[in-house]
Motif scaffolding. Structure first.
Motif, short mmCIF file in Angstrom:
data_model
loop_
_atom_site.label_atom_id
_atom_site.label_comp_id
_atom_site.label_asym_id
_atom_site.label_seq_id
_atom_site.Cartn_x
_atom_site.Cartn_y
_atom_site.Cartn_z
N ARG A 1 0.96 -1.13 -0.09
CA ARG A 1 0.00 -0.03 0.06
C ARG A 1 0.76 1.35 -0.18
O ARG A 1 0.59 2.11 -0.66
CB ARG A 1 -0.85 -0.24 1.11
CG ARG A 1 -1.87 1.24 1.33
CD ARG A 1 -2.40 0.99 2.54
NE ARG A 1 -3.87 0.59 2.34
CZ ARG A 1 -4.76 0.10 3.20
NH1 ARG A 1 -4.34 -0.10 4.17
NH2 ARG A 1 -6.03 -0.44 2.65
N MET A 2 2.06 1.57 0.87
CA MET A 2 2.81 2.19 0.90
C MET A 2 3.42 2.59 -0.48
O MET A 2 3.89 3.77 -0.88
CB MET A 2 3.77 2.37 2.17
CG MET A 2 3.33 2.66 3.27
SD MET A 2 2.51 4.16 3.59
CE MET A 2 3.96 5.33 3.36
N THR A 3 3.94 1.88 -1.06
CA THR A 3 4.74 1.64 -2.36
C THR A 3 3.65 2.24 -3.34
O THR A 3 4.24 3.28 -3.89
CB THR A 3 5.02 0.29 -2.72
OG1 THR A 3 5.78 -0.38 -1.83
CG2 THR A 3 5.85 0.46 -4.21
N THR A 4 2.69 1.78 -3.47
CA THR A 4 1.64 2.26 -4.18
C THR A 4 1.27 3.92 -4.15
O THR A 4 1.36 4.56 -5.09
CB THR A 4 0.46 1.45 -4.50
OG1 THR A 4 0.74 -0.04 -4.70
CG2 THR A 4 -0.38 1.99 -5.50
N ALA A 5 0.85 4.16 -2.92
CA ALA A 5 0.61 5.47 -2.37
C ALA A 5 1.75 6.38 -2.69
O ALA A 5 1.58 7.50 -3.14
CB ALA A 5 0.25 5.53 -1.00
N GLY A 6 2.97 6.03 -2.08
CA GLY A 6 4.11 6.50 -2.61
C GLY A 6 4.45 7.30 -3.91
O GLY A 6 4.84 8.21 -4.43
N GLY A 7 4.06 6.46 -4.91
CA GLY A 7 4.06 6.59 -6.33
C GLY A 7 3.31 7.95 -6.73
O GLY A 7 3.79 8.71 -7.39
N ARG A 8 1.90 7.83 -6.40
CA ARG A 8 1.07 8.92 -6.56
C ARG A 8 1.62 10.23 -5.90
O ARG A 8 1.37 11.08 -6.55
CB ARG A 8 -0.24 8.55 -5.76
CG ARG A 8 -1.30 9.23 -6.29
CD ARG A 8 -2.80 8.57 -6.11
NE ARG A 8 -3.97 9.58 -6.72
CZ ARG A 8 -4.79 10.19 -5.79
NH1 ARG A 8 -4.76 9.77 -4.47
NH2 ARG A 8 -5.72 11.13 -6.02
N TYR A 9 1.91 10.13 -4.74
CA TYR A 9 2.52 11.25 -3.98
C TYR A 9 3.57 11.96 -4.89
O TYR A 9 3.61 13.05 -5.10
CB TYR A 9 2.71 10.87 -2.54
CG TYR A 9 3.39 11.97 -1.86
CD1 TYR A 9 2.99 13.04 -1.28
CD2 TYR A 9 5.00 11.93 -1.45
CE1 TYR A 9 3.75 14.13 -0.61
CE2 TYR A 9 5.76 12.83 -0.83
CZ TYR A 9 4.96 13.95 -0.42
OH TYR A 9 5.55 14.85 0.29
N GLU B 1 -1.91 9.62 -15.83
CA GLU B 1 -0.61 8.87 -16.01
C GLU B 1 -0.20 8.69 -14.42
O GLU B 1 0.36 7.47 -13.81
CB GLU B 1 0.29 9.17 -16.85
CG GLU B 1 1.45 8.23 -17.11
CD GLU B 1 2.27 8.82 -18.25
OE1 GLU B 1 3.46 8.40 -18.09
OE2 GLU B 1 2.14 9.60 -19.09
N SER B 2 -0.12 9.83 -13.94
CA SER B 2 0.33 9.87 -12.32
C SER B 2 -0.54 9.16 -11.35
O SER B 2 -0.26 8.98 -10.27
CB SER B 2 0.59 11.27 -11.98
OG SER B 2 -0.72 12.31 -11.91
N GLY B 3 -1.88 9.02 -11.49
CA GLY B 3 -2.83 8.63 -10.82
C GLY B 3 -3.70 9.66 -9.82
O GLY B 3 -4.39 9.27 -9.16
N ILE B 4 -3.33 11.06 -10.49
CA ILE B 4 -3.87 12.04 -9.63
C ILE B 4 -5.20 12.07 -9.97
O ILE B 4 -6.20 12.28 -9.13
CB ILE B 4 -3.20 13.46 -10.03
CG1 ILE B 4 -1.69 13.49 -9.76
CG2 ILE B 4 -4.01 14.45 -9.28
CD1 ILE B 4 -1.37 13.29 -8.20
N ASN B 5 -5.53 11.97 -11.39
CA ASN B 5 -6.97 11.98 -11.95
C ASN B 5 -7.26 10.38 -12.01
O ASN B 5 -6.55 9.68 -12.77
CB ASN B 5 -7.10 12.23 -13.29
CG ASN B 5 -8.64 12.35 -13.93
OD1 ASN B 5 -9.54 11.70 -13.10
ND2 ASN B 5 -8.76 12.72 -15.05
#
Length: 337
Positions: free
Chosen positions: A152-160, A187-191
């Motif tokens: 979870r942290m790895t995935t969230a870290g990417g978006r952050y 692409e960034s996951g922001i949207n």
């Protein structure tokens, strides 16, 4: 997310960490956003309101309307005309960082490290008692209260990290249009797409000059890549924005002693419904979809230009802007019809 008439804006994100999330009745992050905006006229006062409520009532509870349980702790980005704060929480414990300059974002992970400007009085002692911190090395809030080596942290870290890169790329020259562009970035996951789709987006312009109005742009619809950022300014005599207000439904009927609604009521507002229908057209009828998208983009550019003129001239006709948002909604609906 939201704003109030004092120019205070608050954005909220879900975060997780070592502390268990309360699944009983408590305040949701969304409750804390609303209460902060209701009771504060500065960013720092909003921060105080939130942490006081956190101490008294706690945070937690299911954030889903369905039977599926979805619980989390909360982080907040709080700003006004003069300053901004990041507030991050873990249960009733919290740390706050005053943003001194540059760019700052939050996104599904604890991000406050060693720069802590305000904190829960027992923040460090609690971490020490749990063996998360030895009391010797410099205290790092994110490192201490976060999970260690989880997916979870790895995935969230990417978006952050991607969000920070997009902001930092334009540091010193960020405009409302650039912010909208960033919020539209898939692409960034922001949207976000899929099960946790971006359901609404907001950009606020908070001039430091007190004679200039704060201007807030709201989509009121999901997927900002296919939405119009519509301007709103707080002025006297604002009426309820009916076409972007979720319908209200009664509680249990006291006479019949049974729920008035046996199935889940449709809480979509009028613009949301029309936008969803238009999204289907954009996906299936390409030529018509392109034309529709072009028109909503032109509408948005027109409104941004109008707001820039207000900020440049310092002239605000309250009678003209009282229906600013509602008129833009009507224009958007015409494009979809």
């Amino acid at each position: 997310m939201g704003a109030n008439e004092h120019g205070v804006c608050i954005g909220n994100e879900a975060v997780w960490g070592r502390e268990e999330v309360c699944d009983g009745e408590a305040l949701l992050g969304m409750d804390l956003v609303r209460l902060g905006l209701e009771r504060a006229d500065t960013a720092e006062k909003a921060l105080s309101v939130i942490v006081d409520l956190l101490e008294k009532y706690g945070q937690g509870g299911n954030c889903m309307e369905s039977n599926m349980a979805f619980t989390y702790h909360n982080s907040f980005l709080i700003a006004d005309r003069k300053e901004a704060w990041v507030l991050e929480t873990s249960g009733k414990y919290w740390a706050a960082e005053k943003v001194e300059g540059g760019v700052r974002n939050i996104s599904n992970q604890l991000s406050i490290t060693t720069k802590i400007d305000r904190e829960h009085p027992e923040l460090k002692e609690y971490a020490k008692s749990n063996g998360w911190w030895d009391g010797e090395k410099e205290f790092d809030f994110a490192a201490t209260y976060s999970y260690v080596n989880t997916a979870r942290m790895t995935t969230a870290g990417g978006r952050y990290c991607e969000g920070y890169k997009l902001l930092n790329k334009h540091k010193g020259s960020i405009t409302s249009e650039i912010m909208m562009e960033i919020l539209r970035d898939k692409e960034s996951g922001i949207n976000m797409e899929g099960g946790f789709m971006t359901t609404g987006s907001m950009v606020s312009v908070l001039p430091q000059q007190p004679n200039l109005p704060c201007i807030h742009f709201f989509t009121g619809t999901p997927d900002p890549a296919r939405s119009v950022f519509k301007p709103f300014i707080f002025v006297p005599s604002i009426t309820q924005l009916l076409k972007t207000t979720s319908p209200t439904f009664g509680h249990d009927d006291p006479v019949k002693k049974q729920p008035r609604f046996q199935s889940k009521p449709d809480r979509r507002h009028e613009l949301y419904k029309k936008h969803q229908s238009a999204a289907v057209v954009m996906e299936t009828i390409k030529d018509k979809g392109k034309e529709m998208l072009k028109k909503i983009q032109e509408l948005e550019k027109q409104k941004i230009s109008q707001m820039e003129s207000i900020l440049q001239n310092g002239c605000l006709d309250t009678n003209q802007v009282v229906n600013l948002f509602s008129q833009c909604v009507e224009e958007e609906l015409k494009i979809y019809s």
